[in-house]
Design a protein around this motif. Structure first.
Motif, mmCIF file in Angstrom:
data_model
loop_
_atom_site.group_PDB
_atom_site.id
_atom_site.type_symbol
_atom_site.label_atom_id
_atom_site.label_comp_id
_atom_site.label_asym_id
_atom_site.label_seq_id
_atom_site.Cartn_x
_atom_site.Cartn_y
_atom_site.Cartn_z
ATOM 1 N N PHE A 94 -11.551 5.327 -4.817
ATOM 2 C CA PHE A 94 -10.616 5.654 -3.746
ATOM 3 C C PHE A 94 -10.311 7.139 -3.688
ATOM 4 O O PHE A 94 -10.146 7.697 -2.609
ATOM 5 C CB PHE A 94 -9.338 4.829 -3.895
ATOM 6 C CG PHE A 94 -9.454 3.550 -3.147
ATOM 7 C CD1 PHE A 94 -8.922 3.422 -1.893
ATOM 8 C CD2 PHE A 94 -10.159 2.492 -3.685
ATOM 9 C CE1 PHE A 94 -9.076 2.252 -1.181
ATOM 10 C CE2 PHE A 94 -10.323 1.332 -2.983
ATOM 11 C CZ PHE A 94 -9.775 1.208 -1.731
ATOM 12 N N VAL A 95 -10.250 7.783 -4.843
ATOM 13 C CA VAL A 95 -9.997 9.227 -4.836
ATOM 14 C C VAL A 95 -11.126 9.943 -4.097
ATOM 15 O O VAL A 95 -10.889 10.798 -3.228
ATOM 16 C CB VAL A 95 -9.869 9.752 -6.279
ATOM 17 C CG1 VAL A 95 -9.919 11.271 -6.300
ATOM 18 C CG2 VAL A 95 -8.574 9.271 -6.895
ATOM 19 N N GLU A 97 -7.118 -1.063 1.723
ATOM 20 C CA GLU A 97 -6.272 -0.109 1.007
ATOM 21 C C GLU A 97 -5.027 -0.798 0.454
ATOM 22 O O GLU A 97 -4.572 -0.494 -0.639
ATOM 23 C CB GLU A 97 -5.847 1.032 1.930
ATOM 24 C CG GLU A 97 -6.867 2.131 2.091
ATOM 25 C CD GLU A 97 -7.966 1.757 3.061
ATOM 26 O OE1 GLU A 97 -7.844 0.685 3.703
ATOM 27 O OE2 GLU A 97 -8.941 2.514 3.173
ATOM 28 N N GLY A 134 -10.029 3.295 -8.928
ATOM 29 C CA GLY A 134 -9.255 4.513 -8.675
ATOM 30 C C GLY A 134 -10.166 5.666 -8.300
ATOM 31 O O GLY A 134 -9.929 6.366 -7.308
ATOM 32 N N ILE A 137 -3.013 6.914 -0.715
ATOM 33 C CA ILE A 137 -4.105 6.293 -1.464
ATOM 34 C C ILE A 137 -4.704 7.286 -2.448
ATOM 35 O O ILE A 137 -4.967 6.956 -3.603
ATOM 36 C CB ILE A 137 -5.192 5.803 -0.492
ATOM 37 C CG1 ILE A 137 -4.595 4.847 0.518
ATOM 38 C CG2 ILE A 137 -6.324 5.162 -1.238
ATOM 39 C CD1 ILE A 137 -4.468 3.457 0.047
ATOM 40 N N LEU A 138 -4.890 8.527 -1.989
ATOM 41 C CA LEU A 138 -5.458 9.553 -2.856
ATOM 42 C C LEU A 138 -4.595 9.741 -4.094
ATOM 43 O O LEU A 138 -5.080 9.735 -5.230
ATOM 44 C CB LEU A 138 -5.579 10.867 -2.078
ATOM 45 C CG LEU A 138 -6.135 12.049 -2.843
ATOM 46 C CD1 LEU A 138 -7.568 11.775 -3.254
ATOM 47 C CD2 LEU A 138 -6.066 13.309 -2.010
ATOM 48 N N GLY A 180 -4.680 6.732 -6.353
ATOM 49 C CA GLY A 180 -5.968 6.688 -7.047
ATOM 50 C C GLY A 180 -5.964 7.597 -8.260
ATOM 51 O O GLY A 180 -6.342 7.200 -9.365
ATOM 52 N N GLU A 228 -11.067 8.991 -0.282
ATOM 53 C CA GLU A 228 -9.921 9.549 0.422
ATOM 54 C C GLU A 228 -10.022 11.062 0.526
ATOM 55 O O GLU A 228 -9.653 11.640 1.544
ATOM 56 C CB GLU A 228 -8.618 9.168 -0.296
ATOM 57 C CG GLU A 228 -8.136 7.799 0.054
ATOM 58 C CD GLU A 228 -7.852 7.635 1.533
ATOM 59 O OE1 GLU A 228 -7.002 8.351 2.063
ATOM 60 O OE2 GLU A 228 -8.499 6.785 2.160
ATOM 61 N N TYR A 273 -1.561 10.830 2.246
ATOM 62 C CA TYR A 273 -2.146 11.089 0.925
ATOM 63 C C TYR A 273 -1.884 9.963 -0.061
ATOM 64 O O TYR A 273 -2.229 10.068 -1.229
ATOM 65 C CB TYR A 273 -1.575 12.392 0.351
ATOM 66 C CG TYR A 273 -1.871 13.587 1.216
ATOM 67 C CD1 TYR A 273 -3.135 14.159 1.193
ATOM 68 C CD2 TYR A 273 -0.911 14.115 2.061
ATOM 69 C CE1 TYR A 273 -3.426 15.245 2.001
ATOM 70 C CE2 TYR A 273 -1.195 15.198 2.866
ATOM 71 C CZ TYR A 273 -2.455 15.755 2.840
ATOM 72 O OH TYR A 273 -2.754 16.810 3.637
#
Lengths: 316, 384
Positions: free
Chosen positions: A126-127, B288, A123, B340-341, B344, A130, B338
C-alpha cells in the motif's frame, strides 16, 4: 452460456489467452521465487510490477516518444524497447530489493511470526501504490504506440499479430534463461539450497541473505519485463494496476504449484486461457472472476498445484 | 528495548487496575460508557466550557459533523472488534473482511429497498438478522475449503473474495446496480417522544448511540467467548496449530468458528451502515477500507479487545480530528488523501518495533518476545 462464441472464436481466444497468460506468468515467477525461498506471499510484488510499468513509460518519454508520435523505424524502435526493458527491470528489481531490505530483513532478524511478514507485505504494497497514486494524482497514463499492430500470419483462421509474437517470444526467452540460471549456475544452486533447508545451507557456507536478495532481484527483473510487455499490449498504466494483476499472477503461481518455476509458466498460460474461454462462454464481464474461482476449486482438490514441486526439490 | 520498557509500564498500569476494588472498576467503566454516550451532544462541551466553534483543541472535529464522525468511527471500531476475533484470537489473516461487511449492507438493501429487484420491501429490522446470517454462512462457505490449507492461502483467497464482490457490485446491469447503487433503504424503526422518527436523515447521533450499544453487546459476547473453552482453543491454535491438534483441539472447527463469528459481526455492521446511509453503491466498499480495518487491529494490538477499540478509533477519528486541528493552526492537512500511505508506513514500522500493538495482549506479546529470543544471531527463514 454462449457456446457459439466459444467454439467459433476458439483459435483467437486461445492466442489472446496465451498472450495475456505470458504476462501473468512473468509476474507469477516473482511470487513463486520468493515463496519458494522464504515461504512468504510477497504482496508488494504487484507494486514491483507497477513500478516497472511507470519506469518504461518514463524511459520512452525521456527518449522523446509521446502518445502522438509516429511509430519509429526499426533501429530506434529496437533501442527504445531494449532501453525500456533494461530500465524497467532495473527499477522493479530495485523496488523489490528495497522492500526486502527495509521491511522483511529486520523482521527475519527478530524471528517475527509469519503473520507479521504478511502484514508487513501488505503495508509495503500500500505504501508503494499510494505514493505513486499521490505522485501521479491517480490519473491513468497512456503509452506511446511504438509498435503498430499488424497480423503476421493466421492459424486456423485466427490472426497472430507481431505484438503477440513479441510477448510470447520474450516470455519464453526470459523463462528459459531463468530456469537455466536457477538449475545450472552456482548462484542458482545457492537458491535451491536455501529453498530446501535454509539452516543447513547456511552451515554449508551459503550466504543466506545474499541468496534472498538475489531472489528478490530475479523476481523484480521478471516483473519489470512483464511490465514492459503490459505497456506494449495494453497501452496504459495507473498506480493501482498492480493490484488485480498481482492477484491473478499469484493465482497463476498457486495453480502451477507455488515455488515451482515451470509451474508458474504453466499456471500463467492456463489462467490466461481459462480467462479468455470463460469470457467467450459467459461474456467478458465474468473474465476477472475466473482466476479466483479456479484458485478456490484448485485449492480444494489439489492444494499443491498442478506441478506441485517446490523450488528446493528441482533437480540439478 | 523500548518495547520491553513500555510493556513493563503497561503491565504496571494493568496490575494497578486489577488491584483496585471491584466497585471502583465498575464505576470507572460506567463513567467511561456514560462519557461515550454524551460525547456527541453540544451541551456537553458548553457545560465543560468549550463552546462549539471556539478556538480550542477540543475533542470534537471542527471540519466535519462530529456525530457523523463518531458514527463512522464506531463502524470502524465494531469492524475492528470483529476482525480481532479472526486475526487476533485465532491468528488467521483475513484480508477480505470488508467483503462480509458489503454482503451485510447489500442484503439489507436488497430486501428492504423498494428500488431493488427483489421487491420484498421488508422492514429494516427484519432484514438485519438475515444479513448477519448471510454474512456468517458465506464465511463458512469461504472458510470451508480454505481453512484446511496453509494459513497464508487464506489471505489471498479472502482478498480474492472481497475483490469478486466488489467487481460484481460494480456492474451496472447486475443485481447490485453498480455505481447507481440501491437507494431508499429504510431507516431503523422507532418514534421519539416528539412524534418524529427516532432515526432521521439529518442527525447522526441516534445511529451513533445504536452503534455504541451494539458494540457494548458484541463486546460482552466476544469477551465471554474469548474466556471460554472456545477462546482457549483459539489461543492454542494461534500459538502452535500442530501442537493444538495433537492435544485434541479440533482446529478446523474452531478456526471456522472464528471466521464465521468475524464475518457475522461484519455483516451486522454492514446492516446498520445501510440503515443509516439509505443509499449504498459499489464505491463504498473499496479494498482500502479492508486494509484500514486490518491496520486498526494491528495498531491497537491484535488479540486484545481494548486494543481493537483503540485502533479503530485511531484509524478513523484521528485523521478527521487532525483535519480540524490543522484548520485551527492554519495548516491545510487533508489526512484522508494520505491516510492509506501513512497507515501503510505505520504498519511496517510497527511490525518491526512493536509487533504487539499499542495495547498489547499480554500472552501474544510474550509469544513474540519468545520468538525473538529464539532468533539465532544470524537470521532465519520464517517457517510456518
Amino acid at each position: 452460456m454462449n457456446f457459439d462464441e466459444l467454439f467459433g472464436n476458439f483459435p483467437t481466444l486461445t492466442i489472446t489467452g496465451l498472450e495475456q497468460g505470458a504476462i501473468y506468468a512473468l509476474v507469477a515467477l516473482g511470487y513463486t521465487l520468493v515463496y519458494g525461498v522464504l515461504r512468504l506471499i510477497n504482496f508488494a510484488h504487484s507494486e514491483v510490477f507497477m513500478v516497472g510499468t511507470f519506469a518504461t513509460l518514463w524511459t520512452w518519454q525521456f527518449l522523446g516518444y509521446d502518445q502522438n508520435s509516429a511509430a519509429p523505424a526499426f533501429g530506434p524502435l529496437l533501442v527504445a524497447i531494449i532501453a525500456g526493458l533494461l530500465v524497467a527491470a532495473a527499477a522493479s528489481a530495485l523496488t523489490a530489493v528495497t522492500v526486502e531490505l527495509v521491511a522483511y530483513r529486520p523482521l527475519r532478524r527478530r524471528n517475527a511470526p509469519p503473520l507479521a511478514f504478511l502484514i508487513t507485505a501488505i503495508g509495503a504494497s500500500f505504501v508503494l501504490a499510494e505514493s505513486f497514486g499521490i505522485g501521479t494524482e491517480r490519473a491513468p497514463f497512456g503509452m506511446p504506440t511504438l509498435i503498430p499492430q499488424e497480423t503476421l500470419f493466421t492459424v486456423f483462421g485466427a490472426g497472430v499479430t507481431n505484438l503477440q509474437m513479441l510477448i510470447l517470444g520474450i516470455t519464453l526467452v526470459m523463462m528459459v534463461g531463468l530456469d537455466q540460471f536457477v538449475n545450472r549456475s552456482r548462484l542458482g544452486r545457492g537458491i535451491r539450497a536455501v529453498a530446501q533447508d535454509a539452516d543447513t545451507a547456511a552451515l554449508m557456507g551459503v550466504n543466506k541473505n545474499r541468496v534472498i536478495l538475489l531472489v528478490f532481484v530475479l523476481g523484480g527483473i521478471m516483473a519489470g519485463v512483464g511490465a514492459l510487455l503490459w505497456d506494449v499490449r495494453y497501452g496504459f498504466t495507473k498506480f493501482n494496476i498492480g493490484f488485480l494483476l498481482g492477484l491473478k499472477a499469484f493465482a497463476a503461481a498457486v495453480l502451477g504449484g507455488i515455488g515451482n518455476l515451470r509451474g508458474a509458466l504453466l499456471g500463467g498460460l492456463l489462467l490466461g486461457l481459462a480467462e479468455n474461454y470463460a469470457a467467450g462462454l459467459f461474456g467478458g464481464e465474468w473474465k476477472d472472476f475466473t482466476g479466483f474461482v479456479l484458485l478456490i476449486v484448485l485449492l480444494m482438490f489439489r492444494p499443491t498445484g498442478l506441478l506441485g514441486e517446490s523450488l528446493g526439490r528441482a533437480r540439478a | 528495548m523500548t518495547a520491553t520498557v513500555n510493556d513493563k509500564r503497561s503491565a504496571g498500569i494493568r496490575t494497578r487496575w486489577a488491584a483496585m476494588p471491584k466497585q471502583v472498576r465498575w464505576v470507572a467503566v460506567a463513567a467511561l460508557i456514560v462519557f461515550l454516550y454524551v460525547l456527541p451532544n453540544k451541551w456537553f462541551y458548553e457545560y465543560l466550557g468549550f463552546p462549539i466553534g471556539s478556538k480550542y483543541f477540543a475533542l470534537y472535529t471542527t471540519s466535519s459533523d462530529f456525530a457523523g464522525v463518531l458514527f463512522d468511527t464506531s463502524v470502524f471500531v465494531l469492524l475492528a472488534v470483529g476482525l480481532n476475533v479472526v486475526v487476533g484470537f485465532a491468528g488467521l489473516l483475513d484480508l477480505g473482511y470488508f467483503g462480509f461487511y458489503a454482503l451485510g449492507a447489500y442484503t439489507v438493501a436488497l430486501l428492504t429497498s423498494p428500488e431493488s429487484r427483489f421487491g420484498t420491501n421488508w422492514p429494516w429490522l427484519a432484514a438485519v438478522p438475515l444479513a448477519v446470517m448471510v454474512a456468517m454462512i458465506s464465511g463458512v462457505i469461504l472458510g470451508g475449503p480454505t481453512l484446511r490449507l496453509r494459513g497464508d492461502y487464506l489471505a489471498i483467497v479472502t482478498l480474492g473474495f472481497a475483490e469478486m464482490i466488489r467487481l460484481y457490485a460494480a456492474r451496472q446491469d447486475g443485481l447490485l446496480q453498480g455505481q447507481r447503487g440501491i437507494p431508499a433503504i429504510p431507516h431503523p424503526p422507532g418514534t421519539g417522544s416528539d412524534g418524529k422518527p427516532l432515526f432521521g436523515v439529518a442527525d447522526s447521533k441516534p445511529y451513533y448511540w445504536l452503534m455504541l450499544t451494539l458494540i457494548l453487546v458484541v463486546l460482552v459476547l466476544i469477551r465471554n467467548l474469548a474466556n471460554s473453552r472456545v477462546g482457549r482453543a483459539w489461543v492454542a491454535i494461534r500459538e502452535d496449530e500442530d501442537a493444538a491438534e495433537i492435544m485434541g483441539v479440533p482446529t478446523f472447527k474452531y478456526k471456522l468458528w472464528a471466521f464465521a463469528i468475524g464475518a457475522a459481526v461484519a455483516g451486522l455492521t454492514g446492516a446498520i451502515f445501510a440503515g443509516k446511509q439509505t443509499f449504498i453503491n459499489s464505491d463504498q466498499f473499496v479494498l482500502e477500507s479492508s486494509i484500514l480495518v486490518l491496520a486498526a487491529v494491528i495498531l491497537g494490538g491484535a488479540g486484545n479487545i481494548k486494543g481493537a477499540i483503540v485502533g479503530g478509533a485511531i484509524t478513523w477519528y484521528l485523521p478527521e480530528w487532525l483535519r480540524g486541528a490543522g484548520d485551527l493552526v492554519g495548516v491545510e492537512f487533508n489526512a484522508s488523501e494520505y491516510r492509506i500511505l501513512i497507515f501503510g508506513l505505520v504498519v511496517i514500522v510497527m511490525m518491526i518495533f512493536r509487533p504487539q500493538g499499542i495495547v498489547p495482549n499480554r500472552r501474544r506479546a510474550a509469544e513474540i518476545e519468545d520468538r525473538r529470543k529464539e532468533a539465532v544471531p544470524q537470521e532465519t527463514v520464517p517457517n510456518e
